[in-house]
Enzyme design. Structure first.
Site, PDB file in Angstrom:
ATOM      1  N   GLU A 130       0.831  -1.216   0.000  1.00 54.85           N
ATOM      2  CA  GLU A 130       0.000   0.000   0.000  1.00 54.85           C
ATOM      3  C   GLU A 130       0.863   1.262   0.000  1.00 54.85           C
ATOM      4  O   GLU A 130       0.415   2.327  -0.430  1.00 54.85           O
ATOM      5  CB  GLU A 130      -0.921   0.023   1.218  1.00 54.85           C
ATOM      6  N   ASN A 149      -0.724  -7.666  -3.795  1.00 61.42           N
ATOM      7  CA  ASN A 149      -1.383  -6.758  -4.725  1.00 61.42           C
ATOM      8  C   ASN A 149      -0.403  -5.825  -5.421  1.00 61.42           C
ATOM      9  O   ASN A 149       0.765  -5.710  -5.042  1.00 61.42           O
ATOM     10  CB  ASN A 149      -2.423  -5.924  -3.982  1.00 61.42           C
ATOM     11  N   ASP A 193      -6.639  -4.733  -5.249  1.00 58.68           N
ATOM     12  CA  ASP A 193      -6.021  -5.238  -4.025  1.00 58.68           C
ATOM     13  C   ASP A 193      -6.411  -6.691  -3.784  1.00 58.68           C
ATOM     14  O   ASP A 193      -6.671  -7.105  -2.664  1.00 58.68           O
ATOM     15  CB  ASP A 193      -6.399  -4.358  -2.819  1.00 58.68           C
TER      16      ASP A 193
END
Length: 682
Positions: free
Chosen positions: A190, A268, A313
């Site tokens: 992230e 991801n 994701d």
């Protein structure tokens, strides 16, 4: 020579020294101990113990409880060898416990700096430790791999696993030991990092090999042929390497000793939006894949990509299980996997070939998989210029919560869920740019995606599914009151154990889902239990502590307590510890603000606060308080908390240099304005 007293340093040293590859494989036949994260190399979480069974589980009671002294998420599965338990809590603190007494043997605190808690997307959690030849291995939240003496808890060696500390790498997963090598991956996709896993010598800590999950800067030599192959599936015009590309291997690892293959699930894309990291499209290998590696060298052997060109994701880091099944009348060596994307996969673990995939929850991004194992995407899947509700959401139809597989029933026991979200690409995203309105972008998130610009329409749920991987359908289901329920354990006693978000530990009949027993746990359960024999008696233990990405700001119980290990057995009579009511003030009122500042405050709150504290007054708070339900004095003096405030010692970020005094006033306006907007009118 007299035998060492059980629980003594000499006893612990003797029994833990025996734990090696041969011990783990031999233990599979009887499963008297629980020596590794998923019990065995295949991570089946299937115990052959049957002292506790469908007939007598109703008589199970508490033997002892142990205070982990933590207030954040507890995600670890306890390891146990001859009555010596090792379990980790939040902030990567390791506890050694004597099962025979429930008393502490030692604790080890790696002293993770509390002010860096914001560098992890999903709480300051740790999923557990590894045990091998007299040492306990733990990955610390700040990226170190540490070997401890199993008898004393003293540090033997420590290695920094992070390749570049300019980036927000973390470790939350449990290490595994394969063939004398400690294997660990990292988190951080992230935030904008490049994924990799590393193998270290179990005795010395010397690095043996490292495999990157996605390619680096194409102007530089690729590390190996697998990276050169992967680079052909990325568009270099997006300069994907600047934001790392993602693919972090933050959880699942399994090993087949007979094939001499280890399997890693990758994460991801970084950022989430493929339009930004790879504008011309492409599969973006090896995102959202299962990859087979040679455990001796770390060399790539094969891969199967479950979500090509990940845009949502949809990590493939969820726990995988190795099983031998008869499919179409033929024996097959397979991997069972239920990743975030909502499909249950069966693939051949000898070569990575696709066998089958079927959705285990409602899915709207793909209508299924074709014969070659590629998803058949729907028209909504790649819509980017407006909010769209992708089902399942980024929190996954199944997240890190462990599943189990019982060869007697032929069923996998899967914690499934829905946490609805809407997503929209941020066309103005730049790496590490300040982007009000994009979730947590001012604390380092780089997802190039707006969330819930429009509210989702689907309903949240939590569900336990008993899934038949041969028939690819549910045999039975149990509905829970909330998403984010714990991992599962299944046994030869025809039982399935699972903890729930609403603070219960439950035993189900593995064949039909009938609830046979339950115990309160005070706070929500997210981890998976383990079971084992000590002096001929079967015990079941569960480490409890609410948290994780969903649990930071939401909860399903009004009770709370410190992280706790509960240990149960038939005939247990120990009293439960006291459960404390969750402290929550009235909806905040009276803070002076300028209503004109609420819109700007909304965008600032989303980019700084929302994923930890939730929406003021709408969410109720989880392991972190909701700012709509704390005293007005806190909000009036918000600047004293966001700038080098007292909560830094508990993981609160310091926003000095990231927010101005004027921006804090706007956030205050949003908090009080939102509370006023939802307050019931008299």
């Amino acid at each position: 020579m007299a035998e060492a007293a059980k629980g003594s340093k000499a006893h612990i040293a003797a029994v833990t020294k025996k734990v090696d590859g041969a011990f783990i494989r031999a233990n599979e036949a009887r499963t008297n101990d629980w020596p590794s994260y998923g019990l065995d190399y295949a991570e089946t979480r299937f115990s052959r113990l049957n002292q506790i069974n469908t007939a007598n589980v109703k008589d199970m009671g508490l033997v002892w409880s142990y205070n982990l002294e933590s207030t954040r998420g507890v995600e670890a599965t306890p390891l146990v060898v001859d009555g010596i338990m090792y379990v980790s809590a939040s902030w990567s603190i390791v506890h050694a416990i004597d099962v025979r007494t429930g008393k502490r043997i030692w604790t080890f605190d790696p002293k993770v700096p509390r002010e860096i808690g914001y560098k992890g997307c999903c709480d300051v959690v740790n999923r557990g430790v590894a045990l091998y030849e007299g040492k306990v291995y733990v990955g610390s939240f700040d990226g170190r791999l540490i070997a401890l003496d199993a008898a004393s808890g003293k540090k033997v060696w420590e290695k920094d696993t992070i390749i570049d500390r300019k980036f927000s790498y973390t470790i939350t997963g449990a290490p595994r030991v394969f063939k004398g090598k400690v294997i660990i991956g990292n988190g951080g996709a992230e935030y904008g990092v490049r994924g990799y896993i590393t193998a270290y010598d179990a005795k010395t800590g010397d690095q043996k090999w490292r495999w990157f999950t996605v390619p680096g800067d194409p102007s530089k030599p690729f590390e190996d042929e697998s990276m050169a192959k992967a680079a052909k599936t990325w568009d270099p015009s997006g300069k994907y390497w600047e934001a790392g590309g993602g693919g972090t291997a933050w959880d699942t690892l399994t090993f087949d000793p007979e094939l001499n293959l280890m399997y890693v699930g990758t994460g991801n894309g970084s950022p989430w939006a493929r339009s930004k990291r790879s504008p011309a499209g492409g599969d973006n290998l090896y995102l959202a894949s299962i990859v087979a590696l040679d455990p001796d060298t770390g060399k790539y052997v094969w891969h199967y990509q479950q979500t090509p060109g990940d845009n949502w994701d949809f990590t493939s880091t969820q726990p995988m299980i190795l099983a031998d099944l008869k499919i179409d009348g033929k024996p097959r060596k397979v991997i069972l996997h239920a990743p975030k994307n909502g499909f249950f996969f069966v693939i051949d673990r000898t070569n990575g070939k696709f066998i089958s995939a079927k959705n285990f929850v409602d899915v709207n991004w793909a209508s299924g998989y074709d014969k070659d194992g590629r998803p058949i995407e729907t028209p909504i899947a790649r819509v980017a210029d407006r909010p769209r509700e992708i089902i399942p959401s980024a929190l996954g139809a199944h997240n890190w919560h462990s599943m189990s597989f019982n060869p007697q029933t032929g069923l996998a026991y899967l914690p499934a869920q829905s946490v609805p979200l809407t997503l929209m690409d941020n066309k103005d995203w730049t790496f590490n740019g300040v982007r009000p309105g994009e979730p947590q972008s001012n604390t380092g998130w780089n997802i190039a995606t707006f969330a819930n610009v429009e509210p989702p329409k689907s309903a949240p749920f939590g569900r336990l599914i008993a899934w038949d991987p041969v028939q690819q359908k549910a045999a039975w289901t149990q509905e829970h009151v909330s998403p984010w329920n714990g991992g599962t354990l299944t046994t030869a006693g025809d039982l399935v154990f699972q903890g729930t978000a609403d603070g219960r530990f439950i035993a189900f009949n593995a064949r039909n889902g009938e609830k046979l027993w339950e115990s309160p746990t005070g706070t929500g359960v997210v981890a998976a239990p383990s079971t084992y024999l000590v002096d001929g008696k079967q015990y079941v233990s569960i480490a409890v502590g609410w948290g994780g990405s969903y649990g930071l700001d939401r909860r399903a119980t009004d009770r709370q307590g410190p992280g706790t290990v509960y240990t149960f057995a038939v005939g247990g009579k120990a009293p439960m510890p006291e459960f404390v009511k969750y402290r929550m003030e009235e909806l905040v009122a009276g803070v002076k603000y300028d209503p004109a500042q609420v819109p700007a405050g909304t965008a600032l709150y989303v980019s700084n606060c929302v994923l930890c504290h939730g929406v003021p007054g709408v969410d109720r708070g989880g392991s972190i308080p909701n700012l709509g339900y704390i005293g007005a004095a806190y909000i009036e003096n918000l600047d004293k908390f966001v700038f080098k405030g007292p909560a830094m010692s508990r993981g609160m970020p310091d926003f000095t240099g990231k927010l101005s005094a004027d921006e804090v006033e706007k956030i205050k306006a949003f908090i009080q304005g939102t509370a006023d907007a939802i307050r019931p009118q008299k």
